[in-house]
Design a protein around this motif. Structure first.
Motif, PDB file in Angstrom:
ATOM      1  N   LEU A   1       2.659   6.038 -18.162  1.00  0.00           N
ATOM      2  CA  LEU A   1       2.081   4.698 -18.113  1.00  0.00           C
ATOM      3  C   LEU A   1       2.935   3.743 -17.291  1.00  0.00           C
ATOM      4  O   LEU A   1       2.411   2.864 -16.597  1.00  0.00           O
ATOM      5  CB  LEU A   1       1.896   4.169 -19.534  1.00  0.00           C
ATOM      6  N   ASP A   2       4.257   3.918 -17.348  1.00  0.00           N
ATOM      7  CA  ASP A   2       5.158   3.069 -16.556  1.00  0.00           C
ATOM      8  C   ASP A   2       4.892   3.240 -15.059  1.00  0.00           C
ATOM      9  O   ASP A   2       4.913   2.269 -14.295  1.00  0.00           O
ATOM     10  CB  ASP A   2       6.618   3.406 -16.852  1.00  0.00           C
ATOM     11  N   ILE A   3       4.665   4.486 -14.636  1.00  0.00           N
ATOM     12  CA  ILE A   3       4.414   4.746 -13.216  1.00  0.00           C
ATOM     13  C   ILE A   3       3.134   4.054 -12.776  1.00  0.00           C
ATOM     14  O   ILE A   3       3.090   3.395 -11.722  1.00  0.00           O
ATOM     15  CB  ILE A   3       4.313   6.266 -12.962  1.00  0.00           C
ATOM     16  N   LEU A   4       2.095   4.179 -13.586  1.00  0.00           N
ATOM     17  CA  LEU A   4       0.816   3.552 -13.251  1.00  0.00           C
ATOM     18  C   LEU A   4       0.941   2.035 -13.265  1.00  0.00           C
ATOM     19  O   LEU A   4       0.465   1.349 -12.348  1.00  0.00           O
ATOM     20  CB  LEU A   4      -0.244   4.019 -14.249  1.00  0.00           C
TER      21      LEU A   4
ATOM     22  N   GLY B   1      -5.206 -10.463 -11.759  1.00  0.00           N
ATOM     23  CA  GLY B   1      -4.130 -11.335 -11.329  1.00  0.00           C
ATOM     24  C   GLY B   1      -4.608 -12.282 -10.245  1.00  0.00           C
ATOM     25  O   GLY B   1      -5.451 -11.903  -9.421  1.00  0.00           O
ATOM     26  N   PRO B   2      -4.106 -13.517 -10.218  1.00  0.00           N
ATOM     27  CA  PRO B   2      -4.538 -14.486  -9.209  1.00  0.00           C
ATOM     28  C   PRO B   2      -4.144 -14.095  -7.798  1.00  0.00           C
ATOM     29  O   PRO B   2      -4.765 -14.537  -6.828  1.00  0.00           O
ATOM     30  CB  PRO B   2      -3.849 -15.794  -9.650  1.00  0.00           C
TER      31      PRO B   2
ATOM     32  N   ARG C   1       1.458  -3.516 -10.642  1.00  0.00           N
ATOM     33  CA  ARG C   1       2.209  -4.769 -10.535  1.00  0.00           C
ATOM     34  C   ARG C   1       2.668  -5.029  -9.101  1.00  0.00           C
ATOM     35  O   ARG C   1       2.711  -6.181  -8.662  1.00  0.00           O
ATOM     36  CB  ARG C   1       3.392  -4.751 -11.502  1.00  0.00           C
ATOM     37  N   ARG C   2       2.999  -3.999  -8.359  1.00  0.00           N
ATOM     38  CA  ARG C   2       3.423  -4.201  -6.975  1.00  0.00           C
ATOM     39  C   ARG C   2       2.267  -4.713  -6.111  1.00  0.00           C
ATOM     40  O   ARG C   2       2.486  -5.247  -5.026  1.00  0.00           O
ATOM     41  CB  ARG C   2       4.021  -2.923  -6.396  1.00  0.00           C
ATOM     42  N   MET C   3       1.033  -4.552  -6.610  1.00  0.00           N
ATOM     43  CA  MET C   3      -0.136  -5.062  -5.910  1.00  0.00           C
ATOM     44  C   MET C   3      -0.556  -6.442  -6.411  1.00  0.00           C
ATOM     45  O   MET C   3      -1.571  -6.990  -5.993  1.00  0.00           O
ATOM     46  CB  MET C   3      -1.306  -4.084  -6.057  1.00  0.00           C
ATOM     47  N   GLY C   4       0.238  -6.991  -7.328  1.00  0.00           N
ATOM     48  CA  GLY C   4      -0.012  -8.347  -7.794  1.00  0.00           C
ATOM     49  C   GLY C   4      -0.676  -8.454  -9.149  1.00  0.00           C
ATOM     50  O   GLY C   4      -1.065  -9.545  -9.566  1.00  0.00           O
ATOM     51  N   ALA C   5      -0.807  -7.347  -9.876  1.00  0.00           N
ATOM     52  CA  ALA C   5      -1.440  -7.395 -11.195  1.00  0.00           C
ATOM     53  C   ALA C   5      -0.519  -8.060 -12.206  1.00  0.00           C
ATOM     54  O   ALA C   5       0.659  -7.710 -12.314  1.00  0.00           O
ATOM     55  CB  ALA C   5      -1.800  -5.992 -11.664  1.00  0.00           C
ATOM     56  N   THR C   6      -1.048  -9.035 -12.921  1.00  0.00           N
ATOM     57  CA  THR C   6      -0.311  -9.694 -14.006  1.00  0.00           C
ATOM     58  C   THR C   6      -0.880  -9.299 -15.364  1.00  0.00           C
ATOM     59  O   THR C   6      -0.241  -9.525 -16.395  1.00  0.00           O
ATOM     60  CB  THR C   6      -0.393 -11.223 -13.862  1.00  0.00           C
ATOM     61  N   HIS C   7      -2.090  -8.748 -15.373  1.00  0.00           N
ATOM     62  CA  HIS C   7      -2.770  -8.324 -16.591  1.00  0.00           C
ATOM     63  C   HIS C   7      -3.164  -6.851 -16.439  1.00  0.00           C
ATOM     64  O   HIS C   7      -3.776  -6.482 -15.430  1.00  0.00           O
ATOM     65  CB  HIS C   7      -4.042  -9.150 -16.823  1.00  0.00           C
TER      66      HIS C   7
ATOM     67  N   MET D   1       0.837  -1.195   0.000  1.00  0.00           N
ATOM     68  CA  MET D   1       0.000   0.000   0.000  1.00  0.00           C
ATOM     69  C   MET D   1       0.877   1.253   0.000  1.00  0.00           C
ATOM     70  O   MET D   1       1.856   1.342   0.730  1.00  0.00           O
ATOM     71  CB  MET D   1      -0.911  -0.003   1.233  1.00  0.00           C
ATOM     72  N   LEU D   2       0.494   2.220  -0.838  1.00  0.00           N
ATOM     73  CA  LEU D   2       1.211   3.491  -0.857  1.00  0.00           C
ATOM     74  C   LEU D   2       0.833   4.326   0.355  1.00  0.00           C
ATOM     75  O   LEU D   2      -0.346   4.452   0.682  1.00  0.00           O
ATOM     76  CB  LEU D   2       0.834   4.289  -2.112  1.00  0.00           C
ATOM     77  N   ASP D   3       1.847   4.899   1.046  1.00  0.00           N
ATOM     78  CA  ASP D   3       1.481   5.872   2.074  1.00  0.00           C
ATOM     79  C   ASP D   3       1.347   7.230   1.395  1.00  0.00           C
ATOM     80  O   ASP D   3       1.605   7.387   0.204  1.00  0.00           O
ATOM     81  CB  ASP D   3       2.523   5.893   3.200  1.00  0.00           C
TER      82      ASP D   3
END
Length: 233
Positions: free
Chosen positions: A24-27, A133-134, A32-38, A1-3
């Motif tokens: 777009l890279d920042i977003l 993402g799973p 991805r750090r939250m588990g998104a694979t798609h 989680m971002l503070d």
């Protein structure tokens, strides 16, 4: 989680980015750090219009095809309608029923978490961020932060000239005004008086809007105009 300190830093980085891919890279990195694979970052097309020129980023491995990334996206995919269903970010789990009606969701796989972040600040342009993402883990604070990041990202993309405030098939200014007055219960005669045009012209604007929105009657036209962000009441 971002503070809050990290969030402010990310928002500042987006506002200072001088190229679309940096925004777009920042977003994408935060998803991805939250588990998104798609990941899909896109504007939403008007009815019966293509989506290709509205897509900003499409990273979508097809789990049915050994994880090879999808290269095409249909504007008719039912998952895109999720971007029209709410003005707040939300998460749910893909079911077998979801997969029957959406190639996007079928590609992500049953049981995966899905995150939808609508972007509504660019009225009448609409956009959304779609991630799956799973092992996707997002809490209510993450949702709020991601809404802020997505809104900032699309605002910056507009400032950079990557997107415009219009979409192919969007209603004209006069068509939107006629529909807004219709939504408030004004008759064709009353609208003609307010806009200083003929009733015939009012009906022509309503007909043109109906065709653009693929609507079956006047009420349906107003509803679709609201759903596609063409009018506000």
């Amino acid at each position: 989680m971002l503070d809050q300190t990290e969030l402010k830093s990310k928002l500042r980085a987006i506002s200072e980015a001088n190229a679309a891919h940096h925004v777009l890279d920042i977003l994408e990195s935060n998803l991805r750090r939250m588990g998104a694979t798609h990941i899909l970052i896109t504007g939403l097309p008007m009815p019966n219009r293509p989506i290709d020129n509205l897509v900003q980023r499409f990273r979508w491995p097809d789990q049915r095809n050994d994880g090879i990334e999808s290269t095409s996206l249909s504007a008719n995919d039912s998952a895109l309608m999720l971007g029209l269903g709410s003005n707040r970010a939300r998460v749910w789990t893909i079911s077998a029923g979801d997969m029957e009606h959406s190639d996007l969701l079928a590609s992500a796989g049953e049981g995966s978490q899905v995150l939808v972040i609508p972007v509504t600040e660019l009225y009448p342009f609409q956009a959304f961020v779609f991630a799956s993402g799973p092992a996707l883990q997002v809490n209510k604070y993450d949702l709020s932060n991601l809404e802020a990041l997505a809104a900032a990202a699309f605002s910056r993309l507009r400032e950079l000239g990557v997107i415009s405030g219009q979409r192919p098939g969007a209603l004209s200014t006069r068509e939107r005004k006629v529909l807004e007055l219709t939504a408030y219960g004004k008759t064709a005669g009353e609208i003609a008086d307010v806009l200083d045009i003929s009733q015939r012209t009012v009906h022509a604007h309503l007909q043109n809007a109906s065709v653009k929105l693929n609507a079956s009657n006047k009420t349906h036209t107003v509803v679709e105009a609201l759903r596609y962000g063409q009018i506000s009441v």
